[in-house]
Design a protein around this motif. Structure first.
Motif, PDB file in Angstrom:
ATOM      1  N   THR A 104     -44.613  12.144 -11.526  1.00  0.00           N
ATOM      2  CA  THR A 104     -44.164  11.222 -12.570  1.00  0.00           C
ATOM      3  C   THR A 104     -43.253  10.147 -11.993  1.00  0.00           C
ATOM      4  N   GLY A 105     -42.341  10.558 -11.111  1.00  0.00           N
ATOM      5  CA  GLY A 105     -41.421   9.597 -10.515  1.00  0.00           C
ATOM      6  C   GLY A 105     -42.134   8.529  -9.711  1.00  0.00           C
ATOM      7  N   HIS A 106     -43.086   8.939  -8.879  1.00  0.00           N
ATOM      8  CA  HIS A 106     -43.766   7.961  -8.030  1.00  0.00           C
ATOM      9  C   HIS A 106     -44.785   7.127  -8.802  1.00  0.00           C
ATOM     10  N   ARG A 109     -42.643   4.597 -10.449  1.00  0.00           N
ATOM     11  CA  ARG A 109     -42.173   3.646  -9.428  1.00  0.00           C
ATOM     12  C   ARG A 109     -43.204   2.557  -9.191  1.00  0.00           C
ATOM     13  N   HIS A 110     -44.460   2.973  -8.998  1.00  0.00           N
ATOM     14  CA  HIS A 110     -45.510   1.977  -8.751  1.00  0.00           C
ATOM     15  C   HIS A 110     -45.832   1.190 -10.017  1.00  0.00           C
ATOM     16  N   ALA A 219     -54.562  -1.253  -6.296  1.00  0.00           N
ATOM     17  CA  ALA A 219     -54.263   0.088  -6.802  1.00  0.00           C
ATOM     18  C   ALA A 219     -53.345   0.848  -5.843  1.00  0.00           C
ATOM     19  N   CYS A 220     -52.655   1.834  -6.392  1.00  0.00           N
ATOM     20  CA  CYS A 220     -51.750   2.675  -5.607  1.00  0.00           C
ATOM     21  C   CYS A 220     -52.245   4.117  -5.596  1.00  0.00           C
ATOM     22  N   THR A 248     -48.274   6.493  -1.493  1.00  0.00           N
ATOM     23  CA  THR A 248     -47.185   7.456  -1.333  1.00  0.00           C
ATOM     24  C   THR A 248     -47.815   8.764  -0.897  1.00  0.00           C
ATOM     25  N   LEU A 249     -47.455   9.215   0.302  1.00  0.00           N
ATOM     26  CA  LEU A 249     -48.098  10.382   0.909  1.00  0.00           C
ATOM     27  C   LEU A 249     -47.062  11.463   1.197  1.00  0.00           C
TER      28      LEU A 249
END
Length: 311
Positions: A104-106, A109-110, A219-220, A248-249
């Motif tokens: 949810t956080g990432h 963020r994006h 896209a992210c 984000t990995l």
């Protein structure tokens, strides 16, 4: 009769689990012995971490089940020297909640474009608000326990969420697709993709060049699942070309991630050190204790692994 439980994990895990696991087992009311040095011929259950180095389970004639401390079982599921039931770790209180918070956080963020405001050396004043969540299609690949929990949370915020799995699933409130055709449909136009599939021969490189090209421009990707789910070279190419906006990995093919890996210094990659969903000793201990209790009383074990499926 005393139930004997071998704790097969590194010493630091024993230090973390000894007290909460003892407390959880005490609460079951069963007669048990928990230790790291029980003779093989006396062991009924093995509490197991792949990092323990234990690979041969044939010397345990009384062994009834192996209870993994890890959610992922790819390092043990194909072991021919393990023939008893194998249960993976499913811990809603700790592991699942941690994954939901990370994802949810990432995703937010994006979605909100927070990086442009956090790192803004030019002091640029770009007075442009992000779209609302309902205008940002999100796809979650993998609808197991973790995928379902994350998809539901994102849908609750307002994102239009599409979930995809290899086999059909029906989850209330979610658009669910499956199979190869379903994957193409799930990826088409997605602006954020979260990968939470298990690693099996069938899921390796689920996101390759062809699949990445189906996403919306810019896209992210958020990958807290398994490093093998994404073709690294295809991902780097898509980022370099501008086709993708960011990745984000949290998981990688080799861990720790080698110091010279291009992910470290890539401006469109965020590396986190496999922290998305840590198993918490207190809540995980209650899961283990409940499975031991079930085994002792003859009830079905929870979270059994399907050896054919690989998870």
């Amino acid at each position: 009769m005393t139930t004997t439980i071998l704790f097969a994990a590194p010493e630091d895990a024993w230090d973390a689990y000894r007290a909460p696991l003892t407390e959880a087992l005490d609460a079951t009311g069963i007669d048990y012995r928990l230790a790291r040095d029980i003779p093989a011929e006396e062991v009924d259950y093995v509490v197991y971490a792949p990092s323990s180095g234990l690979t041969d389970f044939t010397p345990f004639p009384r062994l009834k089940a192996v209870l993994s401390l890890w959610a992922g079982v790819e390092k043990i599921v194909g072991n021919p020297k393990l023939t008893v039931p194998l249960a993976r770790m499913v811990d809603d209180e700790g592991l699942t909640q941690g994954m939901v918070e990370y994802v949810t956080g990432h995703v937010l963020r994006h979605h909100l474009g927070m990086d442009a405001h956090i790192v803004n050396p030019a002091h640029a004043w770009v007075n442009k608000a992000p779209p609302l969540a309902r205008e940002r299609p999100v796809t979650v690949l993998g609808l197991g326990m973790l995928g379902r929990a994350c998809a539901r949370q994102l849908a609750q915020i307002g994102f239009p969420v599409t979930g995809w799995s290899r086999t059909p699933r029906e989850i209330e409130g979610l658009r669910c697709l499956s199979g190869s055709e379903g994957l193409s449909e799930a990826l088409a136009g997605a602006q954020i993709v979260v990968t939470l599939l298990p690693f099996t021969p069938q899921t390796e490189n689920t996101l390759g060049a062809t699949e990445l090209a189906q996403l919306a421009e810019g896209a992210c990707i958020v990958n807290p699942g398994r490093g093998q789910l994404i073709d690294d070279e295809a991902l780097l190419a898509a980022l370099d070309s501008g086709r993708l906006g960011h990745a984000t990995l949290d998981v990688f093919r080799i861990e720790p991630l080698p110091q010279d890996h291009p992910f470290w210094d890539h401006p469109k990659v965020t590396v986190t050190p496999h922290i998305a969903a840590e198993t918490r000793a207190d809540s995980a201990s209650r899961v283990i204790a409940e499975n031991v209790r079930r085994g002792v009383t003859g009830e079905p074990l929870l979270h059994l692994v399907d050896r054919d499926a690989g998870y």
